[in-house]
Design a protein around this motif. Structure first.
Motif, PDB file in Angstrom:
ATOM      1  N   GLU A   1       0.826  -1.215   0.000  1.00 37.79           N
ATOM      2  CA  GLU A   1       0.000   0.000   0.000  1.00 37.79           C
ATOM      3  C   GLU A   1       0.856   1.259   0.000  1.00 37.79           C
ATOM      4  O   GLU A   1       0.549   2.225  -0.704  1.00 37.79           O
ATOM      5  CB  GLU A   1      -0.936   0.004   1.214  1.00 37.79           C
ATOM      6  N   ARG A   2       1.931   1.269   0.770  1.00 39.10           N
ATOM      7  CA  ARG A   2       2.793   2.459   0.820  1.00 39.10           C
ATOM      8  C   ARG A   2       3.485   2.683  -0.515  1.00 39.10           C
ATOM      9  O   ARG A   2       3.599   3.820  -0.987  1.00 39.10           O
ATOM     10  CB  ARG A   2       3.813   2.324   1.953  1.00 39.10           C
ATOM     11  N   LEU A   3       3.972   1.608  -1.122  1.00 35.77           N
ATOM     12  CA  LEU A   3       4.639   1.742  -2.419  1.00 35.77           C
ATOM     13  C   LEU A   3       3.664   2.269  -3.470  1.00 35.77           C
ATOM     14  O   LEU A   3       4.013   3.130  -4.283  1.00 35.77           O
ATOM     15  CB  LEU A   3       5.250   0.406  -2.845  1.00 35.77           C
ATOM     16  N   GLU A   4       2.437   1.768  -3.446  1.00 35.97           N
ATOM     17  CA  GLU A   4       1.408   2.273  -4.368  1.00 35.97           C
ATOM     18  C   GLU A   4       1.113   3.743  -4.090  1.00 35.97           C
ATOM     19  O   GLU A   4       0.982   4.536  -5.018  1.00 35.97           O
ATOM     20  CB  GLU A   4       0.130   1.450  -4.233  1.00 35.97           C
ATOM     21  N   ALA A   5       1.013   4.100  -2.810  1.00 31.82           N
ATOM     22  CA  ALA A   5       0.720   5.490  -2.433  1.00 31.82           C
ATOM     23  C   ALA A   5       1.831   6.436  -2.871  1.00 31.82           C
ATOM     24  O   ALA A   5       1.577   7.614  -3.133  1.00 31.82           O
ATOM     25  CB  ALA A   5       0.518   5.591  -0.920  1.00 31.82           C
ATOM     26  N   GLU A   6       3.051   5.935  -2.969  1.00 34.26           N
ATOM     27  CA  GLU A   6       4.180   6.759  -3.408  1.00 34.26           C
ATOM     28  C   GLU A   6       4.235   6.883  -4.930  1.00 34.26           C
ATOM     29  O   GLU A   6       5.125   7.532  -5.473  1.00 34.26           O
ATOM     30  CB  GLU A   6       5.500   6.185  -2.885  1.00 34.26           C
ATOM     31  N   GLY A   7       3.292   6.250  -5.637  1.00 35.75           N
ATOM     32  CA  GLY A   7       3.180   6.432  -7.080  1.00 35.75           C
ATOM     33  C   GLY A   7       3.822   5.365  -7.940  1.00 35.75           C
ATOM     34  O   GLY A   7       3.891   5.510  -9.162  1.00 35.75           O
ATOM     35  N   PHE A   8       4.273   4.276  -7.344  1.00 37.32           N
ATOM     36  CA  PHE A   8       4.851   3.202  -8.149  1.00 37.32           C
ATOM     37  C   PHE A   8       3.750   2.409  -8.845  1.00 37.32           C
ATOM     38  O   PHE A   8       2.679   2.190  -8.276  1.00 37.32           O
ATOM     39  CB  PHE A   8       5.689   2.251  -7.285  1.00 37.32           C
ATOM     40  N   ALA A   9       4.037   1.957 -10.051  1.00 31.92           N
ATOM     41  CA  ALA A   9       3.132   1.067 -10.777  1.00 31.92           C
ATOM     42  C   ALA A   9       3.507  -0.353 -10.361  1.00 31.92           C
ATOM     43  O   ALA A   9       4.541  -0.881 -10.774  1.00 31.92           O
ATOM     44  CB  ALA A   9       3.307   1.254 -12.287  1.00 31.92           C
ATOM     45  N   MET A  10       2.683  -0.944  -9.522  1.00 40.14           N
ATOM     46  CA  MET A  10       2.974  -2.268  -8.979  1.00 40.14           C
ATOM     47  C   MET A  10       2.682  -3.336 -10.032  1.00 40.14           C
ATOM     48  O   MET A  10       1.617  -3.334 -10.643  1.00 40.14           O
ATOM     49  CB  MET A  10       2.148  -2.517  -7.719  1.00 40.14           C
ATOM     50  N   LEU A  11       3.623  -4.224 -10.216  1.00 41.23           N
ATOM     51  CA  LEU A  11       3.493  -5.262 -11.238  1.00 41.23           C
ATOM     52  C   LEU A  11       2.885  -6.533 -10.664  1.00 41.23           C
ATOM     53  O   LEU A  11       3.137  -6.898  -9.520  1.00 41.23           O
ATOM     54  CB  LEU A  11       4.856  -5.568 -11.845  1.00 41.23           C
ATOM     55  N   ASP A  12       2.119  -7.214 -11.495  1.00 43.47           N
ATOM     56  CA  ASP A  12       1.523  -8.495 -11.139  1.00 43.47           C
ATOM     57  C   ASP A  12       2.625  -9.558 -11.172  1.00 43.47           C
ATOM     58  O   ASP A  12       3.386  -9.646 -12.141  1.00 43.47           O
ATOM     59  CB  ASP A  12       0.424  -8.829 -12.158  1.00 43.47           C
ATOM     60  N   LEU A  13       2.703 -10.370 -10.140  1.00 45.10           N
ATOM     61  CA  LEU A  13       3.752 -11.387 -10.035  1.00 45.10           C
ATOM     62  C   LEU A  13       3.349 -12.726 -10.640  1.00 45.10           C
ATOM     63  O   LEU A  13       4.162 -13.655 -10.659  1.00 45.10           O
ATOM     64  CB  LEU A  13       4.169 -11.572  -8.575  1.00 45.10           C
ATOM     65  N   ALA A  14       2.123 -12.849 -11.122  1.00 46.55           N
ATOM     66  CA  ALA A  14       1.647 -14.121 -11.674  1.00 46.55           C
ATOM     67  C   ALA A  14       2.576 -14.691 -12.748  1.00 46.55           C
ATOM     68  O   ALA A  14       2.846 -15.899 -12.745  1.00 46.55           O
ATOM     69  CB  ALA A  14       0.220 -13.976 -12.207  1.00 46.55           C
ATOM     70  N   PRO A  15       3.111 -13.872 -13.664  1.00 49.86           N
ATOM     71  CA  PRO A  15       3.988 -14.440 -14.698  1.00 49.86           C
ATOM     72  C   PRO A  15       5.288 -15.071 -14.161  1.00 49.86           C
ATOM     73  O   PRO A  15       5.915 -15.858 -14.862  1.00 49.86           O
ATOM     74  CB  PRO A  15       4.317 -13.237 -15.597  1.00 49.86           C
ATOM     75  N   VAL A  16       5.663 -14.739 -12.937  1.00 48.07           N
ATOM     76  CA  VAL A  16       6.898 -15.293 -12.369  1.00 48.07           C
ATOM     77  C   VAL A  16       6.622 -16.151 -11.132  1.00 48.07           C
ATOM     78  O   VAL A  16       7.526 -16.443 -10.349  1.00 48.07           O
ATOM     79  CB  VAL A  16       7.925 -14.179 -12.037  1.00 48.07           C
ATOM     80  N   ALA A  17       5.364 -16.576 -10.972  1.00 49.63           N
ATOM     81  CA  ALA A  17       4.980 -17.364  -9.798  1.00 49.63           C
ATOM     82  C   ALA A  17       5.787 -18.652  -9.684  1.00 49.63           C
ATOM     83  O   ALA A  17       6.180 -19.049  -8.584  1.00 49.63           O
ATOM     84  CB  ALA A  17       3.483 -17.662  -9.835  1.00 49.63           C
ATOM     85  N   THR A  18       6.069 -19.308 -10.791  1.00 49.33           N
ATOM     86  CA  THR A  18       6.859 -20.545 -10.758  1.00 49.33           C
ATOM     87  C   THR A  18       8.272 -20.263 -10.268  1.00 49.33           C
ATOM     88  O   THR A  18       8.808 -21.001  -9.427  1.00 49.33           O
ATOM     89  CB  THR A  18       6.905 -21.196 -12.162  1.00 49.33           C
ATOM     90  N   ASP A  19       8.875 -19.190 -10.763  1.00 49.26           N
ATOM     91  CA  ASP A  19      10.219 -18.809 -10.314  1.00 49.26           C
ATOM     92  C   ASP A  19      10.221 -18.526  -8.815  1.00 49.26           C
ATOM     93  O   ASP A  19      11.097 -18.982  -8.083  1.00 49.26           O
ATOM     94  CB  ASP A  19      10.716 -17.562 -11.056  1.00 49.26           C
ATOM     95  N   LEU A  20       9.237 -17.749  -8.353  1.00 52.48           N
ATOM     96  CA  LEU A  20       9.159 -17.400  -6.932  1.00 52.48           C
ATOM     97  C   LEU A  20       8.905 -18.629  -6.065  1.00 52.48           C
ATOM     98  O   LEU A  20       9.399 -18.708  -4.946  1.00 52.48           O
ATOM     99  CB  LEU A  20       8.075 -16.350  -6.697  1.00 52.48           C
TER     100      LEU A  20
END
Length: 172
Positions: A69-88
């Motif tokens: 929430e803080r990172l979003e509030a600071e204006g960052f475009a948060m990326l979806d992690l679904a494409p790298v879920a296997t790696d994670l």
């Protein structure tokens, strides 16, 4: 009118001076960011003998939500992690994986990647850290660790707010 312009320029110079004095790199507005989460590490005696505690699991999820929430509030475009879920899924701790966090974030096309850890030394002493890296260079552009006392929702949130206030998003 002229006074506003002068005051505006002074405020900009002051905020730039605070960031420069702390050696902080200017973050790009609207930059994309991959937040790979926080890892809980229990090195306490309690953790050596007892199973994972439900309150600490919930507390970690709460803290991750607060960071997001803080990172979003600071204006960052948060990326979806679904494409790298296997790696994670193959990584136990993205904050300690020999640069894998940067490689994973690069797959997503991120400008920055953020990872962190909460280490429980005892039920009284915990340590948390948060690191932001520039994906293109791999260099850390923000990093801070803090020790907190007490294992409560409030102490965990207070520790992360301190990291943000004193280093990530310095309030002049």
């Amino acid at each position: 009118m002229k006074t506003r312009l002068v005051l505006g320029l002074l405020a900009m110079m002051l905020s730039f001076g605070v960031a420069r004095a702390q050696g902080l790199v200017e973050l790009r507005d609207g930059a994309s960011l991959a937040f790979l989460g926080l890892t809980f590490i229990d090195t306490s005696t309690e953790g050596a003998y007892n199973p994972v505690r439900a309150d600490e699991t919930a507390r970690l999820a709460m803290l991750q939500d607060a960071v997001q929430e803080r990172l979003e509030a600071e204006g960052f475009a948060m990326l979806d992690l679904a494409p790298v879920a296997t790696d994670l899924g193959r990584i136990k701790n993205p904050a300690d994986c020999y640069g894998c966090e940067v490689r994973i974030a690069a797959k997503l096309g991120a400008d920055y990647v953020v990872v962190g850890e909460v280490q429980k030394v005892s039920n009284l002493i915990l340590s948390m850290n948060l690191v932001m890296r520039d994906v293109a260079s791999g260099n850390a552009v923000r990093a801070r660790a803090v020790d907190i006392r007490s294992n409560t929702d409030d102490s965990w949130l207070r520790g992360m707010r301190y990291i943000f206030k004193t280093h990530f998003f310095v309030e002049g």
